[in-house]
Design a protein around this motif. Structure first.
Motif, PDB file in Angstrom:
ATOM      1  N   LEU A 120      16.050  66.755  32.394  1.00 26.28           N
ATOM      2  CA  LEU A 120      14.776  66.589  33.095  1.00 26.28           C
ATOM      3  C   LEU A 120      14.545  65.112  33.420  1.00 26.28           C
ATOM      4  N   GLN A 121      14.090  64.851  34.636  1.00 30.87           N
ATOM      5  CA  GLN A 121      13.776  63.495  35.041  1.00 30.87           C
ATOM      6  C   GLN A 121      12.553  63.489  35.941  1.00 30.87           C
ATOM      7  N   GLY A 122      11.935  62.337  36.042  1.00 31.25           N
ATOM      8  CA  GLY A 122      10.831  62.178  36.968  1.00 31.25           C
ATOM      9  C   GLY A 122      11.345  61.877  38.365  1.00 31.25           C
ATOM     10  N   ALA A 123      10.484  62.071  39.346  1.00 31.01           N
ATOM     11  CA  ALA A 123      10.880  61.906  40.743  1.00 31.01           C
ATOM     12  C   ALA A 123      10.678  60.480  41.217  1.00 31.01           C
ATOM     13  N   VAL A 124      11.476  60.119  42.213  1.00 32.46           N
ATOM     14  CA  VAL A 124      11.246  58.907  42.998  1.00 32.46           C
ATOM     15  C   VAL A 124      10.467  59.338  44.235  1.00 32.46           C
ATOM     16  N   THR A 125       9.351  58.684  44.516  1.00 32.98           N
ATOM     17  CA  THR A 125       8.488  59.120  45.611  1.00 32.98           C
ATOM     18  C   THR A 125       8.583  58.173  46.810  1.00 32.98           C
ATOM     19  N   GLY A 126       8.207  58.717  47.959  1.00 35.49           N
ATOM     20  CA  GLY A 126       8.050  57.902  49.153  1.00 35.49           C
ATOM     21  C   GLY A 126       9.324  57.357  49.759  1.00 35.49           C
ATOM     22  N   THR A 127      10.460  57.997  49.519  1.00 36.50           N
ATOM     23  CA  THR A 127      11.701  57.522  50.138  1.00 36.50           C
ATOM     24  C   THR A 127      11.660  57.772  51.644  1.00 36.50           C
ATOM     25  N   LYS A 128      12.326  56.886  52.394  1.00 37.26           N
ATOM     26  CA  LYS A 128      12.307  56.974  53.852  1.00 37.26           C
ATOM     27  C   LYS A 128      13.712  56.824  54.414  1.00 37.26           C
ATOM     28  N   ALA A 129      13.924  57.418  55.589  1.00 38.30           N
ATOM     29  CA  ALA A 129      15.199  57.279  56.279  1.00 38.30           C
ATOM     30  C   ALA A 129      15.498  55.804  56.488  1.00 38.30           C
ATOM     31  N   GLY A 130      16.758  55.439  56.294  1.00 39.01           N
ATOM     32  CA  GLY A 130      17.185  54.064  56.480  1.00 39.01           C
ATOM     33  C   GLY A 130      17.246  53.259  55.201  1.00 39.01           C
ATOM     34  N   GLU A 131      16.597  53.733  54.128  1.00 38.81           N
ATOM     35  CA  GLU A 131      16.664  53.020  52.852  1.00 38.81           C
ATOM     36  C   GLU A 131      18.102  52.973  52.343  1.00 38.81           C
ATOM     37  N   GLU A 132      18.431  51.864  51.695  1.00 43.51           N
ATOM     38  CA  GLU A 132      19.744  51.775  51.054  1.00 43.51           C
ATOM     39  C   GLU A 132      19.565  51.761  49.538  1.00 43.51           C
ATOM     40  N   TRP A 133      20.276  52.657  48.893  1.00 46.32           N
ATOM     41  CA  TRP A 133      20.281  52.731  47.436  1.00 46.32           C
ATOM     42  C   TRP A 133      21.658  52.342  46.919  1.00 46.32           C
ATOM     43  N   VAL A 134      21.661  51.550  45.860  1.00 50.92           N
ATOM     44  CA  VAL A 134      22.903  51.089  45.251  1.00 50.92           C
ATOM     45  C   VAL A 134      22.844  51.351  43.752  1.00 50.92           C
ATOM     46  N   ALA A 135      23.951  51.831  43.215  1.00 52.46           N
ATOM     47  CA  ALA A 135      24.091  51.982  41.763  1.00 52.46           C
ATOM     48  C   ALA A 135      25.243  51.106  41.295  1.00 52.46           C
ATOM     49  N   GLU A 136      24.934  50.153  40.441  1.00 50.66           N
ATOM     50  CA  GLU A 136      25.977  49.359  39.806  1.00 50.66           C
ATOM     51  C   GLU A 136      26.311  50.025  38.474  1.00 50.66           C
ATOM     52  N   VAL A 137      27.546  50.466  38.359  1.00 48.33           N
ATOM     53  CA  VAL A 137      27.988  51.228  37.192  1.00 48.33           C
ATOM     54  C   VAL A 137      28.809  50.316  36.300  1.00 48.33           C
ATOM     55  N   TYR A 138      28.312  50.041  35.103  1.00 46.36           N
ATOM     56  CA  TYR A 138      28.997  49.163  34.162  1.00 46.36           C
ATOM     57  C   TYR A 138      29.718  50.020  33.131  1.00 46.36           C
ATOM     58  N   LEU A 139      31.042  49.957  33.141  1.00 47.87           N
ATOM     59  CA  LEU A 139      31.860  50.776  32.258  1.00 47.87           C
ATOM     60  C   LEU A 139      32.024  50.108  30.900  1.00 47.87           C
ATOM     61  N   THR A 140      32.354  50.905  29.903  1.00 54.85           N
ATOM     62  CA  THR A 140      32.600  50.351  28.570  1.00 54.85           C
ATOM     63  C   THR A 140      33.818  49.443  28.570  1.00 54.85           C
TER      64      THR A 140
END
Length: 421
Positions: free
Chosen positions: A388-408
């Motif tokens: 279960l997680q909470g929502a991210v609100t108000g996202t719009k077309a054109g937004e850029e999302w980035v995830a930096e994944v730090y490995l062990t």
């Protein structure tokens, strides 16, 4: 008698007299007799309070089509080793988007003595399709808020009898009965016969007798365990959702203490694939539960990108089924940003991974600005628990999302996605 005949010896499952998975060349002997499964609880879903609400995610909802599409998808799952799935007469909650008390997905009459023919027809289609493939259906009778339509405990008992009699009369041989999904949730307090240990014990005995001997069990919430219920069950059904790996291990130890031995099936956990480390080492069957991809109608029942695909590959790996290798750079997926996967301007964004155990933490950025960090599998923004997680609100077309994944290993992987809609 069907093509797929389930039997149980000690704590192992057999199909047509052979340990499940033992027929697969080069499969893992430690996995023989398990029942890897998924929560496909909405397989016969309907909503008499208003189906049009479920015209979303870029698709329209149709009751019959929903069942047919699940049937069409089953062979995909089978090839990766899925041999069981849970489907409910009263379905399950679309927990992220709607209040289950606003939904009418109850097939039973108020006195429990009748079941709507449409539900029976869809359930029959699913069970027979599974039978043709060599799969087992865990048929869940009762679900929390939906039992409000049953007027009293006597009606609940009649519903259990009616459903059990129907399974018996259809002569299904590839079924396990789950009396209730998480019988100890507050929604069941209006029906002590479901909410209490004693009531569930009585209902299990009723289902065994009225079904002609179909295996029966009953689940509780994540981490819950009842010795009394386990002792009368043919299959011990546990839920791992909300549990750490240590807590899941402790839960399994409790189940394994019940004698004589009987199969232990976790038929609901989460999309936290690191849980598979625990159940596979303990030789216990695991149940994949993904609310967003597999419990929010209209469901895409196929193996979708990200979490579904990674689960399929990890399941195959546990079982010793050979699959095409996923290249390292494709073992990470920024989930929840797919076109149309939005509801009331909300998105549920997370970083899916094939081997979450190799991740230390994930940092999320929205349009170049820090947004959130996640440290636990599954790596979700606004993490509440592993399902279960909470929502991210108000996202719009054109937004850029980035995830930096730090490995062990101290490596860093970057995944990005620009919203199209």
């Amino acid at each position: 008698m069907g093509k797929t005949v389930l039997s149980i010896k000690s704590d192992k499952f057999y199909i047509n007299g052979s340990l499940i998975y033992s027929q697969i060349k080069d499969s893992n002997p430690d996995a023989w007799g398990l029942l890897m499964n998924a929560r496909f609880i909405q397989g016969i879903f309907d909503d008499k309070a208003g189906k049009s609400r479920f015209n979303r995610f870029g698709r329209n909802f149709d009751t019959e089509q929903n069942t047919e599409e699940l049937i069409t998808a089953l062979p995909e799952w089978y090839q990766y080793g899925l041999r069981g799935f849970t489907v409910g007469f009263q379905g399950g909650g679309p927990c992220f988007t709607m209040d289950n008390y606003s939904i009418d997905n109850n097939p039973f009459s108020s006195d429990g003595k009748e079941v709507e023919p449409g539900y029976l027809k869809r359930m029959e289609k699913l069970i027979r399709a599974a039978d043709e493939l060599g799969m087992i259906v865990i048929v869940s009778f009762l679900y929390g808020a939906q039992t409000r339509f049953l007027k009293d405990d006597e009606a609940v008992k009649h519903a259990v009898k009616k459903a059990s009699n129907w399974l018996r009369d259809m002569k299904f041989t590839n079924v396990i009965i789950e009396i209730a999904n998480e019988h100890n949730v507050d929604d069941f307090k209006i029906h002590p016969i479901v909410y209490t240990e004693k009531g569930v014990v009585d209902l299990i005995k009723t289902a065994k007798e009225e079904s002609g001997g179909i295996p029966v069990g009953c689940s509780g919430t994540g981490g819950y365990f009842s010795e009394k219920i386990a002792e009368v069950s043919d299959v011990i059904l546990i839920h791992g959702n909300g549990q750490t790996r240590q807590q899941l291990y402790n839960l399994i130890q409790k189940a394994k203490s019940i004698k004589p031995l009987r199969p232990i099936v976790c038929n609901e956990d989460s999309q936290a694939l690191s849980q598979l480390q625990v159940t596979s080492k303990m030789q216990v069957s695991w149940g994949y539960y993904n609310n967003m991809t597999k419990q929010e109608p209209p469901v895409n029942w196929h193996i979708t990108s990200g979490e579904d695909l990674f689960f399929a590959h990890r399941m195959a790996e546990v079982l010793g089924i050979k699959t095409d290798e996923i290249p390292f750079e494709n073992q990470f997926y920024l989930q929840g940003l797919e076109p149309d996967m939005t509801y009331e301007q909300k998105r549920w964004i997370r970083l899916a991974s094939l081997y979450p155990e190799k991740i230390d933490h994930v940092i999320f950025y929205r349009n170049g600005e820090y947004f959130a960090a996640s440290y636990d599998d599954p790596f979700m923004i606004h993490f509440i628990c592993n399902w279960l997680q909470g929502a991210v609100t108000g996202t719009k077309a054109g937004e850029e999302w980035v995830a930096e994944v730090y490995l062990t290993s101290r490596e860093k992987i970057v995944k990005s996605c620009r919203l199209l809609s």
